[in-house]
Structure formats: C-alpha cells, structure tokens
Design a protein around this motif. Sequence first.
Motif, PDB file in Angstrom:
ATOM      1  N   PHE A  74       0.824  -1.207   0.000  1.00 52.60           N
ATOM      2  CA  PHE A  74       0.000   0.000   0.000  1.00 52.60           C
ATOM      3  C   PHE A  74       0.857   1.255   0.000  1.00 52.60           C
ATOM      4  CE2 PHE A  74      -1.956   3.498   2.360  1.00 52.60           C
ATOM      5  CZ  PHE A  74      -2.990   3.799   1.491  1.00 52.60           C
ATOM      6  N   VAL A  75       1.856   1.302   0.860  1.00 53.68           N
ATOM      7  CA  VAL A  75       2.675   2.509   0.990  1.00 53.68           C
ATOM      8  C   VAL A  75       3.415   2.822  -0.309  1.00 53.68           C
ATOM      9  CG1 VAL A  75       4.716   3.461   2.166  1.00 53.68           C
ATOM     10  CG2 VAL A  75       2.882   2.424   3.483  1.00 53.68           C
ATOM     11  N   THR A  76       3.775   1.805  -1.069  1.00 49.20           N
ATOM     12  CA  THR A  76       4.494   2.050  -2.323  1.00 49.20           C
ATOM     13  C   THR A  76       3.555   2.290  -3.507  1.00 49.20           C
ATOM     14  OG1 THR A  76       4.687  -0.321  -2.754  1.00 49.20           O
ATOM     15  CG2 THR A  76       6.525   0.748  -1.607  1.00 49.20           C
ATOM     16  N   SER A  77       2.256   2.217  -3.283  1.00 51.52           N
ATOM     17  CA  SER A  77       1.296   2.510  -4.357  1.00 51.52           C
ATOM     18  C   SER A  77       1.125   4.030  -4.463  1.00 51.52           C
ATOM     19  CB  SER A  77      -0.056   1.853  -4.061  1.00 51.52           C
ATOM     20  OG  SER A  77      -0.696   2.528  -2.999  1.00 51.52           O
ATOM     21  N   PRO A  78       0.618   4.530  -5.596  1.00 53.05           N
ATOM     22  CA  PRO A  78       0.398   5.978  -5.721  1.00 53.05           C
ATOM     23  C   PRO A  78      -0.511   6.533  -4.617  1.00 53.05           C
ATOM     24  CG  PRO A  78       0.237   4.948  -7.865  1.00 53.05           C
ATOM     25  CD  PRO A  78       0.356   3.825  -6.858  1.00 53.05           C
ATOM     26  N   ARG A  79      -1.565   5.817  -4.297  1.00 45.22           N
ATOM     27  CA  ARG A  79      -2.473   6.275  -3.240  1.00 45.22           C
ATOM     28  C   ARG A  79      -1.771   6.289  -1.884  1.00 45.22           C
ATOM     29  NH1 ARG A  79      -7.651   2.860  -1.567  1.00 45.22           N
ATOM     30  NH2 ARG A  79      -8.003   3.855   0.418  1.00 45.22           N
ATOM     31  N   GLY A  80      -0.974   5.263  -1.606  1.00 38.85           N
ATOM     32  CA  GLY A  80      -0.241   5.200  -0.348  1.00 38.85           C
ATOM     33  C   GLY A  80       0.798   6.293  -0.236  1.00 38.85           C
ATOM     34  N   MET A 140       0.908   9.194   2.568  1.00 43.78           N
ATOM     35  CA  MET A 140       2.109   9.468   3.382  1.00 43.78           C
ATOM     36  C   MET A 140       2.551  10.928   3.220  1.00 43.78           C
ATOM     37  SD  MET A 140       2.663   6.815   5.106  1.00 43.78           S
ATOM     38  CE  MET A 140       4.203   7.305   5.815  1.00 43.78           C
ATOM     39  N   ARG A 141       2.461  11.467   1.990  1.00 42.94           N
ATOM     40  CA  ARG A 141       2.834  12.857   1.765  1.00 42.94           C
ATOM     41  C   ARG A 141       1.935  13.781   2.582  1.00 42.94           C
ATOM     42  NH1 ARG A 141       1.393  17.253  -0.503  1.00 42.94           N
ATOM     43  NH2 ARG A 141      -0.521  16.430  -1.408  1.00 42.94           N
ATOM     44  N   ARG A 142       0.614  13.524   2.564  1.00 40.80           N
ATOM     45  CA  ARG A 142      -0.317  14.349   3.331  1.00 40.80           C
ATOM     46  C   ARG A 142      -0.027  14.282   4.832  1.00 40.80           C
ATOM     47  NH1 ARG A 142      -5.345  11.998   2.331  1.00 40.80           N
ATOM     48  NH2 ARG A 142      -4.696  10.915   0.478  1.00 40.80           N
ATOM     49  N   VAL A 143       0.263  13.096   5.329  1.00 41.64           N
ATOM     50  CA  VAL A 143       0.568  12.925   6.758  1.00 41.64           C
ATOM     51  C   VAL A 143       1.826  13.718   7.114  1.00 41.64           C
ATOM     52  CG1 VAL A 143       1.360  11.254   8.475  1.00 41.64           C
ATOM     53  CG2 VAL A 143      -0.606  10.728   7.031  1.00 41.64           C
TER      54      VAL A 143
END
Length: 146
Positions: free
Chosen positions: A126-132, A136-139
Amino acid sequence: FLSDGFNLHQLPPVIERLSVVSVITNEVQAKRIVTKIAELYKEKANSTSSSSSYPIYRLALYRILDADYDPNEYTKNAPNDENGQKNRIDAQATAATIDHNEDDALIERVLERAAKILYLLVHARFVTSPRGLETMRRVLVKAASK
C-alpha cells in the motif's frame, strides 16, 4: 514477491514458506506442524473440501482481520499459574502431552509469524502505491505544519 511488483497471486506461498522456515529448522518437525495447521484450518473452516490450500496464509489472514481474535486460543484448557497466566505445560504431564503442548506452541509461533509477515507485506504494498504515497505525503505535510 518483492521483485514481482508485490503480485498478490504469489503472496500465499511466500507466507507459507517464510513463516515455517523462520520458526522451525527441523524438516520433519516442520512437516508435522504444517499438517497440524492444515487440520486446524479444516476444523475452523468446517470444511473437508480441497479448497484448503495455503492454510497458514488463510489462518494468518483471519488473525489479522478478526476483531474477536483471542491470542490465547491454543491455551484455553491449560491451568493458570499463580499470576493468572496460562501454563502451556503441566509439571505432571505425560511425554505425549508435552509433545502436544510443544506443537501447540510452535503452531502459535508459526501463525503469529505468518500474520506479522502478511501484515507488513500488505502495508508495504500500500505505501508504495500511488495512493499510499499520496497518503504518506499528506501525513508528513500535516506533521510538518504543526
């Protein structure tokens, strides 16, 4: 699995192998434990069908997704010690009972390891997907703005 772009089709056999190999080094003991886990899965699934492939993976997945999961599932019938904790091995137990309790402890360790590996690999995917990555960027942006 990792080199294949986190292809989920290959996840069950990876979980099966890694969880057993990381806990049990004896080949004979590993086969016995895997057989017992397969029997446990059939019992839990109330199924005798041939759809019980990858029982370690499936039990690990149940463990992750089940909100009512009881970590003491294999020690429910064991006596309590003076601290109220479950004892795996009764001092008066026979050799067969000791072997059974040791197997239960190994089953618990294998399933716990499988659940940890599965949980981490799914989250890594998940973290390496575009959505993930966007999440992470937003967090991180939110944390930096505080």
